[in-house]
Design a protein around this motif. Sequence first.
Motif, short mmCIF file in Angstrom:
data_model
loop_
_atom_site.label_atom_id
_atom_site.label_comp_id
_atom_site.label_asym_id
_atom_site.label_seq_id
_atom_site.Cartn_x
_atom_site.Cartn_y
_atom_site.Cartn_z
N LEU A 72 0.85 -1.19 0.00
CA LEU A 72 0.00 0.00 0.00
C LEU A 72 0.88 1.23 0.00
O LEU A 72 2.00 1.19 0.53
N ARG A 73 0.37 2.31 -0.57
CA ARG A 73 1.07 3.58 -0.46
C ARG A 73 0.13 4.58 0.21
O ARG A 73 -0.95 4.87 -0.31
N LEU A 74 0.57 5.09 1.33
CA LEU A 74 -0.18 6.11 2.04
C LEU A 74 0.31 7.49 1.62
O LEU A 74 1.49 7.66 1.31
N SER A 75 -0.61 8.44 1.65
CA SER A 75 -0.27 9.83 1.33
C SER A 75 -0.67 10.72 2.50
O SER A 75 -1.68 10.47 3.17
N TRP B 38 5.53 9.53 10.03
CA TRP B 38 4.42 8.57 10.02
C TRP B 38 4.48 7.77 11.31
O TRP B 38 5.54 7.30 11.72
N PHE B 39 3.31 7.58 11.90
CA PHE B 39 3.16 6.79 13.11
C PHE B 39 2.02 5.81 12.90
O PHE B 39 1.22 5.97 11.98
N ARG B 40 1.96 4.82 13.77
CA ARG B 40 0.83 3.90 13.69
C ARG B 40 0.43 3.47 15.09
O ARG B 40 1.24 3.48 16.01
N THR C 66 9.13 2.69 2.88
CA THR C 66 9.92 3.79 2.33
C THR C 66 9.13 5.08 2.43
O THR C 66 7.99 5.15 1.95
N ILE C 67 9.74 6.08 3.03
CA ILE C 67 9.10 7.39 3.14
C ILE C 67 9.72 8.32 2.11
O ILE C 67 10.92 8.26 1.84
N SER C 68 8.88 9.14 1.50
CA SER C 68 9.37 10.10 0.52
C SER C 68 8.51 11.35 0.61
O SER C 68 7.44 11.35 1.22
N ARG C 69 8.99 12.40 -0.04
CA ARG C 69 8.33 13.69 0.11
C ARG C 69 8.38 14.44 -1.20
O ARG C 69 9.43 14.49 -1.86
N ASP C 70 7.27 15.04 -1.57
CA ASP C 70 7.18 15.89 -2.75
C ASP C 70 6.72 17.26 -2.26
O ASP C 70 5.52 17.50 -2.09
N ASP C 71 7.66 18.16 -2.05
CA ASP C 71 7.31 19.47 -1.51
C ASP C 71 6.50 20.31 -2.49
O ASP C 71 5.74 21.17 -2.08
N LEU D 126 4.18 7.16 2.18
CA LEU D 126 4.75 6.00 2.87
C LEU D 126 4.42 4.77 2.03
O LEU D 126 3.25 4.36 1.97
N GLN D 127 5.42 4.24 1.36
CA GLN D 127 5.27 3.02 0.59
C GLN D 127 5.51 1.84 1.52
O GLN D 127 6.58 1.75 2.13
N MET D 128 4.53 0.96 1.62
CA MET D 128 4.62 -0.18 2.52
C MET D 128 4.55 -1.47 1.71
O MET D 128 3.58 -1.69 0.98
N ASN D 129 5.57 -2.29 1.85
CA ASN D 129 5.64 -3.55 1.12
C ASN D 129 5.70 -4.73 2.08
O ASN D 129 6.00 -4.57 3.26
N SER D 130 5.44 -5.91 1.54
CA SER D 130 5.50 -7.15 2.33
C SER D 130 4.71 -7.02 3.63
O SER D 130 5.21 -7.36 4.71
N LEU D 131 3.51 -6.55 3.51
CA LEU D 131 2.69 -6.31 4.68
C LEU D 131 2.25 -7.61 5.34
O LEU D 131 2.01 -8.62 4.67
N SER D 132 2.18 -7.56 6.65
CA SER D 132 1.72 -8.71 7.43
C SER D 132 0.59 -8.27 8.36
O SER D 132 0.40 -7.05 8.56
#
Length: 123
Positions: free
Chosen positions: A18-21, A36-38, A69-74, A81-87
């Motif tokens: 999933l990719r969160l924005s 990012w927190f959870r 992976t966190i990234s930013r587009d100012d 927040l790109q999330m892979n291999s989620l469990s």
Amino acid sequence: QVQLEESGGGLVQPGGSLRLSCAASGLSSDYYVIGWFRQAPGKEREGVACVSSSGGSTYYASSMKGRFTISRDDAKNTVYLQMNSLSPEDTAVYYCAATRYGLTLGAWEYDRWGQGTQVTVSS
């Protein structure tokens, strides 16, 4: 008025991605770190990752590094927040937040928060 709005949550199968924005508005230049927190049911809020202005520096919780992976587009005032291999253990409400301090995953150092987006990992 400061606003942080998360999106991109949902239901995903184990092993999926999933990719969160996080869309930010009204932040002064002082708030240059976005994190990012959870928070899972019955558990404390935990830091996932944070990124400095322009995305030049990042910091991850050790358990997330390699999968997230966190990234930013100012230009778009958006942090991803790109999330892979989620469990199933990644099931939680995910929040983005802003701080005037440096790269930190201490929730107490963030004073601007979004409402959160639910991520559920289940088959």
